[in-house]
Scaffold this active site. Structure first.
Site, mmCIF file in Angstrom:
data_model
loop_
_atom_site.group_PDB
_atom_site.id
_atom_site.type_symbol
_atom_site.label_atom_id
_atom_site.label_comp_id
_atom_site.label_asym_id
_atom_site.label_seq_id
_atom_site.Cartn_x
_atom_site.Cartn_y
_atom_site.Cartn_z
ATOM 1 N N ASP A 1 -32.395 -55.326 -17.130
ATOM 2 C CA ASP A 1 -32.876 -54.076 -16.536
ATOM 3 C C ASP A 1 -33.202 -54.404 -15.090
ATOM 4 O O ASP A 1 -34.311 -54.817 -14.773
ATOM 5 C CB ASP A 1 -34.102 -53.553 -17.278
ATOM 6 C CG ASP A 1 -34.538 -52.179 -16.786
ATOM 7 O OD1 ASP A 1 -33.732 -51.516 -16.099
ATOM 8 O OD2 ASP A 1 -35.676 -51.774 -17.065
ATOM 9 N N ALA B 1 -40.956 -51.269 -24.597
ATOM 10 C CA ALA B 1 -42.207 -51.841 -24.098
ATOM 11 C C ALA B 1 -41.888 -52.780 -22.946
ATOM 12 O O ALA B 1 -41.066 -53.689 -23.086
ATOM 13 C CB ALA B 1 -42.931 -52.593 -25.208
ATOM 14 N N ILE C 1 -37.655 -54.570 -25.880
ATOM 15 C CA ILE C 1 -38.691 -55.051 -24.969
ATOM 16 C C ILE C 1 -38.055 -55.551 -23.683
ATOM 17 O O ILE C 1 -37.024 -56.221 -23.699
ATOM 18 C CB ILE C 1 -39.506 -56.175 -25.637
ATOM 19 C CG1 ILE C 1 -40.241 -55.618 -26.870
ATOM 20 C CG2 ILE C 1 -40.512 -56.789 -24.665
ATOM 21 C CD1 ILE C 1 -40.741 -56.679 -27.815
ATOM 22 N N LYS C 2 -38.692 -55.194 -22.595
ATOM 23 C CA LYS C 2 -38.304 -55.716 -21.287
ATOM 24 C C LYS C 2 -39.289 -56.803 -20.893
ATOM 25 O O LYS C 2 -40.499 -56.585 -20.877
ATOM 26 C CB LYS C 2 -38.305 -54.589 -20.245
ATOM 27 C CG LYS C 2 -38.008 -55.045 -18.817
ATOM 28 C CD LYS C 2 -38.005 -53.854 -17.870
ATOM 29 C CE LYS C 2 -37.818 -54.270 -16.421
ATOM 30 N NZ LYS C 2 -37.796 -53.102 -15.504
ATOM 31 N N SER C 3 -38.758 -57.978 -20.593
ATOM 32 C CA SER C 3 -39.620 -59.092 -20.224
ATOM 33 C C SER C 3 -38.953 -59.873 -19.101
ATOM 34 O O SER C 3 -37.975 -59.419 -18.516
ATOM 35 C CB SER C 3 -39.884 -59.979 -21.450
ATOM 36 O OG SER C 3 -40.924 -60.894 -21.193
#
Length: 296
Positions: free
Chosen positions: A251, A172, A202-204
């Site tokens: 990322d 996500a 999760i990418k945040s």
């Protein structure tokens, strides 16, 4: 019929040694099925527990932005230094060599451009195509606080449900709503919601202060986005602080492929993420690679 004459009875059963039940190394993933864990172990290094993902999926809504005008020229040389490639199926099929031995996180959301409302996305890749492309994970944007928040949540739920059926994890990607501040309140809400929905990681974004609290409150791994282009030193410092505060890697896209020396930069990021190298030492590596490249 099998040759029975050469069958030898078992002798060494090691009855005094209990079977070892190995626990899975990744946060929040111990109860997942074998195939799901196997794919996550391709994405995250089992020794460091972290990953360096190279993101070049920007073209799906930005077009040929700086640094990815030619994926075959700009991105392909970086592949050996990345742990994971994050891209669209179009780029994968048309440009990335099929012998590439890197796990693929497939961008599965689409439907808008920088000229329109970014949160108005749909699921653009079905599970069958994901399997055909041998993806290690699927990714979609989740826009908490945006106009089409509900639609983006529905998209990620669809990926989680179909991915779980076939043992494929879902990433996500938290997008920031126009009226939301990039702070502890927003990111703790967005990341926790994604984890509770069932996203496997999760990418945040990294922010200060309070990033370590977001990581602590999220029961699955968080990788940070590179975000806008920074100086090489600033990007390395951001990566260092993020993993020091519990992030499971990065990322990165623009801070690598828009660098003056992308090959040096991705190696420097890898040192920070996997070896806990200080930013200055990693930056020295970047400068060394850049100098050698300029002298050739």
């Amino acid at each position: 019929m099998a040759d029975k004459d050469d069958i030898k009875p078992g002798k060494e059963y090691h009855v005094e040694t209990p079977q070892i039940n190995n626990s899975f190394f990744l946060k929040g993933s111990g109860a997942l099925d074998w195939g799901m864990q196997n794919r996550l172990a391709q994405i995250f290094n089992p020794e460091s527990g972290r990953t360096v993902m190279l993101a070049f999926d920007h073209g799906y809504f930005q077009g040929p932005t700086t640094g990815i005008e030619r994926i075959d020229i700009n991105i392909t040389p970086l592949i050996p230094y990345a742990d994971v490639l994050m891209c669209t199926r179009g780029a994968l099929r048309s440009v990335i060599p099929a012998h590439t031995n890197k796990p693929i996180v497939l961008r599965c959301s689409a439907g808008q451009s920088i000229l329109t409302e970014l949160s108005n996305e749909t699921v653009g890749v079905d599970i069958e195509d994901t399997i055909r492309l041998n993806a290690a994970a699927m990714a979609a944007q989740v826009y908490i606080g945006a106009k089409y928040e509900h639609k983006s949540i529905s998209n990620i739920i669809k990926l989680i449900n179909t991915g779980t059926r076939y043992g494929i994890p879902t990433l996500a990607v938290t997008g920031v709503g126009a009226d939301m501040d990039r702070d502890l309140r927003y990111f703790s809400l967005a990341t926790r919601m994604c984890a509770e929905i069932g996203a496997h990681y999760i990418k945040s974004y990294y922010f200060e202060p309070g990033f370590e609290k977001v990581v602590a409150a999220c029961p699955v791994p968080i990788v940070i986005a590179g975000g806008k282009k920074l100086s090489e030193m600033e990007a390395l410092e951001m990566a260092y602080k993020a993993v020091d505060q519990g992030a499971a890697g990065v990322d990165m896209g623009r801070n690598i492929f828009q660098s003056d020396c992308p090959i040096g930069m991705i190696q420097a990021v890898g040192l920070v993420v996997h070896k806990n190298e200080k930013p200055q030492q990693a930056y020295n590596l970047y400068k060394d690679v850049k100098e050698k490249q300029n002298n050739n």
